[in-house]
Design a protein around this motif. Structure first.
Motif, PDB file in Angstrom:
ATOM      1  N   LEU A 107      66.215 110.386 -36.447  1.00 33.68           N
ATOM      2  CA  LEU A 107      66.296 109.228 -35.531  1.00 33.68           C
ATOM      3  C   LEU A 107      67.818 108.985 -35.316  1.00 33.68           C
ATOM      4  O   LEU A 107      68.445 108.707 -34.286  1.00 33.68           O
ATOM      5  CB  LEU A 107      65.589 108.137 -35.969  1.00 33.68           C
ATOM      6  N   SER A 108      68.640 109.100 -36.576  1.00 34.42           N
ATOM      7  CA  SER A 108      69.968 108.639 -36.449  1.00 34.42           C
ATOM      8  C   SER A 108      70.790 109.631 -35.522  1.00 34.42           C
ATOM      9  O   SER A 108      71.599 109.406 -34.877  1.00 34.42           O
ATOM     10  CB  SER A 108      70.502 108.505 -37.734  1.00 34.42           C
ATOM     11  N   VAL A 122      63.478 111.720 -41.777  1.00 35.76           N
ATOM     12  CA  VAL A 122      63.029 111.097 -40.433  1.00 35.76           C
ATOM     13  C   VAL A 122      64.143 110.245 -39.974  1.00 35.76           C
ATOM     14  O   VAL A 122      64.353 110.157 -38.767  1.00 35.76           O
ATOM     15  CB  VAL A 122      61.638 110.261 -40.905  1.00 35.76           C
ATOM     16  N   TRP A 159      73.730 102.039 -37.063  1.00 40.58           N
ATOM     17  CA  TRP A 159      72.529 101.308 -36.155  1.00 40.58           C
ATOM     18  C   TRP A 159      73.295 100.144 -35.951  1.00 40.58           C
ATOM     19  O   TRP A 159      73.107  99.770 -34.613  1.00 40.58           O
ATOM     20  CB  TRP A 159      71.413 101.321 -37.213  1.00 40.58           C
ATOM     21  N   ILE A 215      69.521 111.611 -33.186  1.00 39.36           N
ATOM     22  CA  ILE A 215      69.269 111.123 -31.765  1.00 39.36           C
ATOM     23  C   ILE A 215      70.114 110.299 -31.112  1.00 39.36           C
ATOM     24  O   ILE A 215      70.678 110.309 -30.195  1.00 39.36           O
ATOM     25  CB  ILE A 215      67.565 110.944 -31.540  1.00 39.36           C
ATOM     26  N   LEU A 216      70.145 109.060 -32.087  1.00 37.49           N
ATOM     27  CA  LEU A 216      71.026 107.773 -31.654  1.00 37.49           C
ATOM     28  C   LEU A 216      72.475 108.317 -31.347  1.00 37.49           C
ATOM     29  O   LEU A 216      73.023 107.795 -30.556  1.00 37.49           O
ATOM     30  CB  LEU A 216      70.785 106.782 -32.751  1.00 37.49           C
TER      31      LEU A 216
END
Length: 1526
Positions: free
Chosen positions: A120-121, A116, A45, A123-124
Motif C-alpha cells: 500500500l505504501s 500488505v 503516510w 502505491i501511495l
C-alpha cells in the motif's frame, strides 16, 4: 499495542535488554520487524497528503516525463513487486497444498501485515511522486528524501541481524536440536529491497528539473537545487569554482528569484506599512484627544469630494502622519525649537518595527524554530561528553558503548551545524530584505516628499540614511532571535549546571545578576554617544556633499582650506565620540570576558567549599566547563545585541522622521489655453508661481487644478547621466519623425554633428559635458517631445545665444512654433518677446500687480509701462535673452562647458567612416567610466598601510597582549584538568584545605588575568584604530580637494560620497571589530589544537590532512567572497548616484508624472546590488557548512581516539581534549569568517587608498611666490596658448595669442562650443596648458602655486553657488574681513536692506544650495564676494544673467564704478552687455577670429557683425531693440 500482543503478533520476544548487555549487542527481531518498519512508513503516510493534494486539482499540466522520474517510478514499482512476492511467500508457506497437514503452526501475523503495508505504501509513493511532478516549480521533495533516508537507516539493523544469522548458521540449533536453516526467500527479498531502497535514496537526492525551467536554472541554479544540495549549499559550488579560477564580475551574477527581488519586497512592505500607519495614526489621534490638543487639518487646503487633493497633489507626500501648522516666519528660534519638540512628540512611534515584523513574519518564524533546535542540540553535547568521561573512568563499560557515544556526538554536531546554517541563511536573507525594503521606502518617500520637508534633511543625510542606517537594521535583523535565545540558553545552562553542581550554581548566577546593572549603565552611556556620533556623521556628510557639488567654486575661489578645516573639525569631534565609545566598549568587553571566568570560579569555589565531600571530578568539571562555554556566547553577545538594538531604535526614530513628512497645500492660479508670459523683478515670485502650479509650494488656501498632462522646463536644466537621446525621450516611446522635428525645432542638429556619438553620446552627471545653452535646449526638447497639454517654461531662452533664442521662440514657443496649440506659461525677464504673447502677468512681491496683453499694459501707464520705457528705450542695453538660471535642488555644477570632450572636431571622421555602434562611437561617447575595482587577493601592502596608520607600537602591543591572554586561558584549563585528577588521588580521603584554596586561587587568578589582558588589548586596539581612522580620512579628504577638476567631471559624485560614507564607516567601525575578532579566533584555534595534541599526541597525524582541506576551502571561499564584497561596494554607488540625481530633478520628474519609471529604475539598481549581496550571504553559509563539518570531524576523531586509548588516558585530559574540540567547530568557522571579513573590510582601505593616490593638480603654494600686491597692473598676455581637457583628446584652444592692457574691458563672444569658458578655466589653471603660456604682469602663471594665482583673481560665475552655513561664511570663509567691510560690500551689491531686515543678519543660515534665497539674491551675493576680494583682474561669466533688468542695471553700474581700476573680461551670450567694452574678442572653434573695438568689428561685417544682426542690433551706437527682427 502491549508488548505481549506484539510478541504474539511477531512470534518472538519484542524487547530483551540482555541482548544489549554484552560485548556484541543486537536488537530483538520483533522490534526490528515492527518499530523499525512502521516508523518510516508512518512518516510517509503523514506527509503524503501534501503531495496528493496536487492530484486533486483540476488543472493537470502536460509536463514532460523525465528519465529521472521514470527511474524513480520503476524502482518503486519493483519494490511493490518485492512486497507482493513477500506476501506470496508467506501465503505459499501457510496454504501450500504440499504442506504437511499435521503441522498447525502458521506464520505469525507480522508476515502478512508488513508486505500488505509495504504494498500500500509503495502505491501511495507512486502517487506522491506523480503529485510532485505536477507541482509547479518543484524539482524534488524534502519529505520523500527524508523518508528514504529514515527507511535505509532503520533497515541497517535487520541487515546486520540477517547477515549475522546467515554467518552463524552452523553454530545455532533450534529447540529440536536440529541446525537452523536459512529462510532463503525472505533473505533474498530483504536484500533486493534494501538495494532498491538505496537506489531510490540516491535518486531522490537529485533534482528533476523540467524542460521549461532549464533556462531559468541556468540563470539561477538555486531554483533547480534538490533538498540535499539546498541544505549543504552545493548548488553554489559553480560560483565558488568560478570565483577561484578568475575574479568575478557583475555579469557572472545570477538572476534573483522573484521572492528576493526589490519589487516583491517593496510591494509587500508598502502594503503592510499602509495598514500599520493607519493604526499608528489612530493611536496618535487618540493620544492627542486625551491631551486635549486639537489639530485642525486646515493645512490640507481644499480637498475634492473623493478625498484626494486636486491638481498636482502627486508632487507632495500623501503619507501624511501629522499636520504641521505653519507659524509666522518671524518666530523666535527658541519657539521653533519648542515647536519641533512638540511636533516630534506628535509623531506616531514604533510602526516601522511592527511593519518589518509583519512583512517578514514567515522567515522570522522559520528561523526561530531552527534556532530553537540548534540551541537544544547544543546542550546534548555536554551530556555526551559526561558519558564519554565516565566511559574512560569506568573500565567495566563495554567498548562499543564508547563508539556509540562518539558517533552520537558526531551526529549531534552534524545536525546542529545543518540547523544553524539554515537559521543563519534565513536571518541574513531577512537582513538583506529589510535593508532593501527600507532603501526602496526611503527612495519612494523622497519622490513624494514636500519641498518644506526636503529642507529638513539634506541629500547627504538621506544618503546616510540609505547606507549606514539601513545597514544597521540589516545587522540587527541577522541576530534578532538572540533576544530570546540568549536568555533561554542562560536558563538551560544554569538548569544543567544545577544538576551537576547543585546549589553552588547560585553563586555563579549571583555573579551574572550583578553584571546586569553594569550592562545597563554601559548601554545607556553608549546610547548617548551613538546619538552624538550620528549627529556628527550626518553633519560631516552634509558638508562633504555640498563641497563635492560646489567643488568648482571652491577651486576658483581657492577656498578648499577653509572647507577642509570645517570637515576636519567635525571629524575630530566625531573621533572624540568614537574614542569614548571605544573605551566604553573596552570596559564592556572586560566585564564580559571576565564573566564566564568569574561565574565558573564562583561556582567551583562554592561547590568545593560548602562540603568536604564535594570533590571536583573530571565528569563534573568538564561538563560544567562545556556548559560555561555555551554560556560564554549569550553572556558576551547579549550586551552587544542590546547596544545594536539601541542603535536601531535610534535609527528607527531617525528613519521615522525621514519617512514621515509634512503635507503642504497648494497655491492655485488659473490659466487660459494660450501663451502667457510671467514677468517681474528678482524675488517677485515668478518661479514660485510655476512651483505652485506643479504642486511644489506650501500655501494656506485654494487648490491647483491643471487639466491634462504637464511638461516643465526648469530655470536650471536638469540633465540625467544617460545618452542625449534618452534625456530627450525621457521614457516616451521612440517616434523617429517627431524626434527629428524636435531636434530641429530646438536647434540641436548642429550640436549633434559636434558630439562624437551623435544622439547616442553619453551625457555626464548633471550634464557636465554640455554647455549651459545645450543643456537648456535638451531640457526644452524633452518638454517638446513629451506632447503634453500644458507647458510651464521657466525662462528657457535665457541660457542660449541671442540668435538661438530667437530661433527657439519662433520654432517652439511662439505663434508659429511646434507648441502653438498648447497652453504655454513662459517666465521671462526680457521685453522683446512680450509683444508676441497672448497675455502678460506682472508679479510684484508675490502678488499679481497687472494682467493683460502687451498693448493694454503699455497703454495703462502702470508699473509695466514705466519698466518698458526705462529699459527698452533709455538704456537699450539689456537684451531679452537675459539668463535666469535657477540653482535647482541640490545640483550646483557649473553648466559652462566644463568638459567639451564631446564637442571636438570629430565631424569629418564620423562622415568618412561609419563606425559600428558598439565600437568607435561607444569609445567616443563614453564619458562616465565604469567604477574601477581591484581584483584578486587584497595586497599585503593594504594591511600594512592600515597597521602603519594604527602605529607599529600599538599593533605589536595588541598582538602580545592577546597572546598572553590566550596563554592564561589554556593555563586555566590545564590547571582545571590537573585539579580534577585530585578526585582520583584523594579517593575516600579527606581533601586538604590548603590544596583546595590553592586550586581555587590559581584558577581565579588565571581567569582574572584573561579579563585584564582582553581589556588592555581592546583599549590599545581602540586607540590604534582611532589613529588609523583619523589618518585615512584626512589623507582622503586632503587628496580629494587637490585632484584636478577633470576628475569630478568624469566621476559621479555618488562614488566619492560612497568613499566618505560607506568606506569611512567601515574603517571606523567594522575593521577594528573584525581585526580584534580575527586575532582572538586565530589564537583560539592554535590553543585548541595545542590542547588536543597534548591530550592525544596521535591527533597531530589528523591535523595535517584536515589543515590541507581547511586551507583549500578557505582559499576557494575567500577568493569568491572578497570579489562579491567588492561587487557589492561598486554596485552600491549607482543607488546613491541615482538617488542624488532624482533629488536634483524632483520637480521635473513629478511634473512629467514619471515617478513610477524612476521607482522602477531604482528597483533595478537595487536588484543589481542584491545580485552580489545574496551570493555573498550564501557563500558564508557554503563555507560554514564545510568548515563545521571539518570541526565535527575534529570532535569525532578526538572522541574516537579517547575511546581507543582509554586505558592510557586519564579522565581529566579526555575532558579537556573533547571540550576543546567541541569549541573548535565554532572557532574554526569564525576564523575563516573573520579572515574573509577582515579581507573584505580592508577593501575599504584599498578603495580609500585608491583615491589618496589620484594624481593631484599643481601645488597650492609653490617656491616662487608673487608679491603681496601682485597683480598690480592687471596686464594679461597669451602666447600661442593651446589647451586640451585630457591628454587623449583634441585641442579646445588652438594657439591663442593676444595682449590685454591694464584696466581694459574686454568682451568675449562666440557661438556655443567656441571655447569662451575654456579660456576662463585656463586663467585659473582649472585646465593646464598643452603648449604656450599666460603671463599676468609679466609672471608666467604656470610657475605660481594655484592658491597664489586663484586668490588674486576674481570670477563671478554663471551659477551662483552658495553653501549651507551663515551668510558671513559664504562671503568670507577665512574670516579675514571685518563686519564693517562686509556690510560695505553688501551695500554696494544692493543686499544691505535685505540682510539688515533678517533677524540674524550676517549670521542668517543659508540652506543647502542657497535654496532659501532667490536666484537673483544669490547672484548678488556672488557680486559681494568679488567686491570683497578687491582683485585687479575680474572675470564675469554671464554674471548678470540670473537677474531682472533693473537689478542687472544696478550690478553693471556697481561693476563700472567699483572695478574701474581693474582689467575686466566679460563672457556674454548677449552682445548688448559687452558693447561698451574697449575691445571684443570673437572666438570660433578655439581660435581668435576677430579682436578689436565693437564699432570696428561691426563695420568689418565679419563674425561679430552676423552675431549682432542675429541679436537685432542694427548699429553699435544705437542698441535699441529692433523688433522687426521678429
Amino acid at each position: 499495542m502491549p508488548a505481549t500482543a506484539l510478541e504474539e503478533f511477531c512470534g518472538s520476544t519484542f524487547w530483551n535488554l540482555s541482548l544489549l548487555q554484552r560485548a556484541d549487542p543486537d536488537l530483538p527481531v520483533c522490534f526490528e520487524q515492527t518499530v523499525l518498519v512502521w516508523a518510516p512508513l508512518g512518516f510517509l503516510w503523514l506527509c503524503a497528503p501534501l503531495h496528493l493534494a496536487v492530484l486533486c486539482t483540476k488543472a493537470t499540466p502536460n509536463k514532460h516525463l523525465s528519465k529521472l522520474y521514470l527511474c524513480k517510478q520503476i524502482v518503486v514499482g519493483l519494490l511493490f513487486l518485492t512486497a507482493i512476492a513477500s506476501l506470496a511467500v508467506t501465503l505459499g508457506e501457510d496454504y501450500n497444498p504440499t504442506r504437511d497437514p499435521a503441522t498447525t503452526v502458521r506464520n505469525p501475523g507480522i508476515f502478512y501485515a508488513n508486505p500488505v503495508l509495504f504494498a500500500l505504501s509503495w502505491i501511495l509513493l507512486l502517487l506522491c511522486q506523480e503529485g510532485l511532478r505536477r507541482r509547479k516549480g518543484a524539482v524534488d521533495s524534502a519529505t520523500l528524501f527524508l523518508f528514504w533516508l529514515i527507511l535505509v537507516l532503520c533497515d541497517v539493523f535487520p541487515f546486520q541481524t540477517l547477515l549475522r544469522e546467515a554467518l552463524s548458521l552452523d553454530e545455532t540449533v533450534d529447540e529440536m536440536g536440529k541446525k537452523k536453516s536459512l529462510d532463503l526467500p525472505r533473505f533474498c527479498l530483504f536484500y533486493i529491497s534494501f538495494g532498491l531502497e538505496l537506489i531510490a535514496l540516491v535518486l531522490s537526492a537529485f533534482g528533476d528539473v523540467p524542460r521549461e525551467a532549464e533556462e531559468l536554472v541556468k540563470k539561477n541554479p538555486e531554483v533547480g537545487a534538490p533538498f540535499l544540495s539546498r541544505i549543504t549549499f552545493n548548488w553554489f559550488n559553480s560560483m565558488v569554482l568560478n570565483g577561484f579560477k578568475r575574479p568575478l564580475v557583475q555579469e557572472d551574477m545570477w538572476e534573483l528569484s522573484e521572492a528576493e527581488s526589490t519589487l516583491q519586497i517593496s510591494q509587500k512592505f508598502q502594503q503592510i506599512m499602509q495598514t500599520e500607519l493607519k493604526a499608528a495614526r489612530t493611536r496618535i489621534q487618540t493620544k492627542l484627544r486625551k491631551r486635549g490638543m486639537k489639530k485642525t487639518s486646515t493645512v490640507q487646503g481644499e480637498v475634492l469630494p473623493n478625498g484626494r487633493q486636486n491638481g498636482l497633489g502627486k508632487g507632495v507626500s500623501q503619507d501624511v502622519l501629522v499636520m504641521e501648522e505653519k507659524g509666522d516666519e518671524t518666530d523666535k528660534t527658541k519657539e521653533k525649537e519648542k515647536k519641533k519638540k512638540e511636533d516630534k512628540a506628535e509623531y506616531p512611534e514604533a510602526w516601522l518595527i511592527s511593519t518589518l515584523a509583519t512583512t517578514f513574519k514567515r522567515v522570522l518564524w522559520e528561523s526561530a524554530f531552527l534556532k530553537l533546535l540548534t540551541d537544544l542540540l547544543s546542550f546534548v553535547s555536554p551530556q555526551l561528553l559526561k558519558l564519554l568521561i565516565s566511559f574512560t573512568t569506568d573500565k567495566s563499560i563495554y567498548t562499543w558503548t564508547g563508539y556509540v557515544y562518539a558517533v552520537l556526538l558526531f551526529l549531534v554536531t552534524i545536525f546542529q551545524s545543518l540547523f544553524l546554517q539554515q537559521y543563519f541563511q534565513r536571518c541574513f536573507v531577512l537582513g538583506m530584505k529589510v535593508r532593501t525594503a527600507l532603501t526602496a521606502a526611503v527612495y519612494k518617500k523622497a519622490l513624494v516628499v514636500s519641498n518644506d520637508a526636503r529642507k529638513e534633511s539634506t541629500v547627504g543625510e538621506t544618503v546616510n540614511l540609505m547606507s549606514a542606517d539601513a545597514q544597521r537594521f540589516n545587522d540587527v535583523a541577522n541576530f534578532i532571535h538572540l533576544l530570546w535565545s540568549c536568555p533561554m540558553q542562560i536558563v538551560l545552562a544554569i538548569a544543567f549546571l544545577w544538576i551537576e553542581l547543585g546549589p553552588a550554581v547560585l553563586a555563579g548566577l549571583a555573579v551574572m545578576v550583578l553584571m546586569v546593572p553594569i550592562n545597563g549603565v554601559l548601554a545607556t552611556k553608549s546610547r548617548t554617544l551613538q546619538v552624538k556620533n550620528m549627529k556628527y556623521k550626518d553633519k560631516r556628510m552634509k558638508i562633504m556633499n555640498e563641497m563635492l557639488n560646489g567643488i568648482k567654486i571652491l577651486k576658483l575661489y581657492a577656498w578648499e582650506p577653509s572647507f577642509q578645516n570645517q570637515v576636519m573639525g567635525i571629524r575630530e569631534q566625531e573621533l572624540g565620540v568614537m574614542r569614548k565609545f571605544a573605551y566604553l566598549s573596552s570596559v564592556s568587553t572586560f566585564v564580559f570576558s571576565c564573566a564566564p571566568a568569574l561565574v565558573s570560579l564562583a561556582t567551583f569555589a562554592v561547590f568545593v567549599s560548602v562540603d568536604s565531600e564535594n570533590v571536583l571530578d573530571a565528569g563534573k568539571a568538564f561538563t560544567s566547563i562545556s556548559l560555561f562555554n555555551i554560556l560564554r556566547f549569550p553572556l558576551a553577545f547579549l550586551p552587544m545585541l542590546i547596544a545594536s538594538m539601541v542603535q536601531v531604535l535610534l535609527k528607527n526614530t531617525h528613519t521615522h522622521t525621514q519617512i514621515q513628512t509634512y503635507m503642504l497645500t497648494l497655491a492655485i492660479y488659473g490659466i487660459p489655453g494660450r501663451l502667457v508670459a510671467v514677468v517681474g523683478v528678482v524675488g517677485s515670485g515668478k518661479s514660485s508661481l510655476i512651483s505652485a502650479m506643479l504642486g511644489e509650494m506650501h500655501s494656506t488656501k485654494g487648490f491647483v487644478n491643471v487639466q491634462g498632462s504637464v511638461a516643465f522646463v526648469p530655470q536650471q536644466a536638469w540633465i540625467q547621466n544617460a545618452t542625449l537621446r534618452d534625456n530627450i525621450l525621457f521614457g516616451s516611446p521612440v517616434q523617429e519623425t517627431r524626434f527629428q522635428a524636435t531636434l530641429e525645432a530646438c536647434a540641436l542638429m548642429p550640436d549633434l554633428e559636434l558630439l562624437p556619438g551623435g544622439v547616442h553620446t553619453e551625457i555626464g552627471e548633471k550634464g557636465i559635458n554640455l554647455s549651459g545653452g545645450q543643456k537648456q535646449r535638451v531640457s526644452l526638447a524633452r518638454a517638446v517631445y513629451s506632447k503634453a497639454d500644458v507647458y510651464l517654461l521657466d525662462d528657457p531662452l535665457s541660457a542660449v545665444d541671442s540668435h538661438v533664442g530667437k530661433h527657439l521662440f519662433d520654432e517652439v514657443v511662439g505663434r508659429r512654433g511646434l507648441l502653438k496649440d498648447k497652453t504655454r506659461i513662459l517666465v521671462t525677464h526680457g521685453v522683446s518677446f512680450l509683444p508676441y504673447v497672448d497675455e502678460i502677468v506682472v508679479l510684484k512681491n508675490g502678488c499679481v500687480s497687472e494682467v493683460g496683453s502687451y498693448q493694454n499694459l503699455k497703454d495703462s501707464k502702470g508699473a509695466f509701462s514705466e519698466f518698458l520705457n526705462t529699459y527698452a528705450k533709455e538704456d537699450g542695453k539689456k537684451n531679452t535673452d537675459s539668463l535666469f538660471t535657477l540653482f535647482f535642488s541640490y545640483s550646483f555644477y557649473s553648466n559652462v562647458c566644463m568638459f567639451p570632450s564631446v564637442r571636438l572636431r570629430k565631424k569629418n571622421y564620423l562622415k568618412k567612416t561609419k563606425p559600428t555602434p558598439g565600437d568607435e562611437i561607444k569609445k567616443g561617447q563614453r564619458l562616465i567610466e565604469k567604477e574601477t575595482m581591484e581584483t584578486g587577493q587584497v595586497k599585503f601592502s593594504v594591511y600594512l598601510q592600515y597597521l602603519r596608520s594604527m602605529g607599529w607600537c600599538y599593533t605589536s602591543m595588541v598582538f602580545l597582549v592577546y597572546f598572553i591572554q590566550n596563554v592564561a586561558f589554556i593555563g586555566q584549563n590545564l590547571w582545571l584538568s590537573d585539579w580534577t585528577n585530585d578526585a582520583v588521588e584523594y579517593y575516600n580521603m579527606t581533601y586538604p584545605n590548603w590544596k583546595r584554596d590553592t586550586r581555587i586561587g590559581v584558577f581565579g587568578a588565571l581567569g582574572m588575568a584573561q579579563g585584564l589582558f582582553v581589556f588592555l588589548g581592546t583599549l590599545l586596539l581602540a586607540n590604534g584604530s582611532i589613529n588609523a581612522s583619523r589618518i585615512l580620512h584626512s589623507q582622503l579628504l586632503k587628496n580629494i580637494l587637490r585632484v584636478p577638476m577633470v576628475f569630478f567631471d568624469t566621476t559621479p559624485s555618488g562614488r566619492v560620497v560612497n568613499r566618505f560614507a560607506k568606506d569611512i564607516f567601515t574603517v571606523d567601525e567594522a575593521i577594528p571589530q573584525s581585526f580584534r575578532s580575527w586575532i582572538m579566533c586565530f589564537l583560539g584555534v592554535l590553543g585548541t589544537l595545542f590542547a588536543i595534541c597534548l591530550a592525544t599526541p596521535i591527533f597531530t597525524a589528523i591535523i595535517i590532512p584536515l589543515a590541507v582541506i581547511y586551507y583549500f576551502v578557505q582559499r576557494f571561499y575567500v577568493a569568491t567572497s572578497r570579489q562579491l564584497r567588492r561587487l557589492d561596494s561598486v554596485s552600491r554607488s549607482p543607488i546613491y548616484s541615482h538617488f542624488g540625481e532624482t533629488m536634483s530633478g524632483l520637480s521635473v520628474i513629478r511634473a512629467y508624472g514619471h515617478q513610477d519609471r524612476f521607482l522602477k529604475h531604482n528597483e533595478k539598481v537595487i536588484d543589481e546590488n542584491l545580485k552580489s549581496v545574496y551570493p555573498w550571504v550564501v557563500s558564508n553559509r557554503w563555507l560554514a557548512i564545510r568548515l563545521e563539518f571539518l570541526g565535527n570531524l575534529v570532535v569525532f576523531f578526538s572522541a574516537m581516539l579517547a575511546v581507543i586509548s582509554r586505558d592510557t588516558l586519564d579522565s581529566g585530559l579526555v575532558g579537556l581534549s573533547i571540550s576543546y574540540a567541541l569549541n573548535v567547530t565554532q572557532t574554526l568557522n569564525w576564523l575563516v569568517r573573520m579572515t574573509s571579513e577582515l579581507e573584505t573590510n580592508i577593501v575599504a582601505v584599498e578603495r580609500i587608498s585608491e583615491y589618496t593616490k589620484l594624481e593631484n593638480e599643481a601645488d597650492w603654494v609653490s617656491g616662487q611666490r608673487p608679491s603681496e600686491k601682485w597683480p598690480e597692473a592687471g596686464r594679461l598676455r597669451f602666447e600661442n596658448y593651446k589647451v586640451r581637457y585630457r591628454p587623449e583628446l583634441d585641442l579646445v584652444l588652438h594657439g591663442i595669442t593676444c595682449n590685454i592692457e591694464s584696466t581694459e574691458k574686454i568682451g568675449i563672444v562666440g557661438r556655443t562650443g567656441a571655447g569662451k569658458s575654456s579660456l576662463t578655466n585656463c586663467l585659473f589653471r582649472i585646465i593646464e596648458a598643452a603648449e604656450g603660456r599666460i603671463l599676468i604682469d609679466g609672471i608666467d602663471i604656470a610657475s605660481l602655486g594655484l592658491h597664489d594665482l586663484r586668490s588674486r583673481l576674481t570670477i563671478i560665475p554663471q551659477d551662483p553657488v552658495l553653501f549651507s552655513g551663515t551668510l558671513r561664511m559664504n562671503l568670507d570663509p577665512f574670516e579675514t574681513f571685518s563686519d564693517e567691510e562686509i556690510w560695505g560690500v553688501l551695500e554696494l551689491s544692493h543686499l544691505k536692506d535685505y540682510v539688515g531686515g533678517l533677524q540674524e543678519g550676517l549670521n542668517h543660515e543659508v540652506s543647502e544650495g542657497g535654496e532659501n534665497l532667490s536666484v537673483g539674491q544669490r547672484q548678488l551675493l556672488c557680486l559681494a564676494r568679488a567686491l570683497l576680494r578687491k582683485s585687479r583682474i575680474l572675470i564675469l561669466d554671464e554674471a548678470t544673467a540670473a537677474v531682472d533688468l533693473e537689478t542687472d542695471d544696478l550690478i553693471q553700474t556697481t561693476i563700472r564704478q567699483e572695478f574701474a581700476h581693474c582689467t575686466v573680461l566679460t563672457i556674454a551670450h548677449r552682445l548688448h552687455s559687452i558693447l561698451d567694452s574697449n575691445r571684443v574678442m570673437v572666438l570660433d572653434a578655439g581660435k581668435i577670429v576677430e579682436f578689436d573695438s565693437p564699432s570696428t568689428l561691426f563695420n568689418q561685417q565679419g563674425h561679430f557683425y552676423s552675431m549682432a544682426k542675429d541679436a537685432g542690433i542694427t548699429t553699435v551706437d544705437s542698441t535699441v531693440l529692433d523688433s522687426t527682427s521678429f
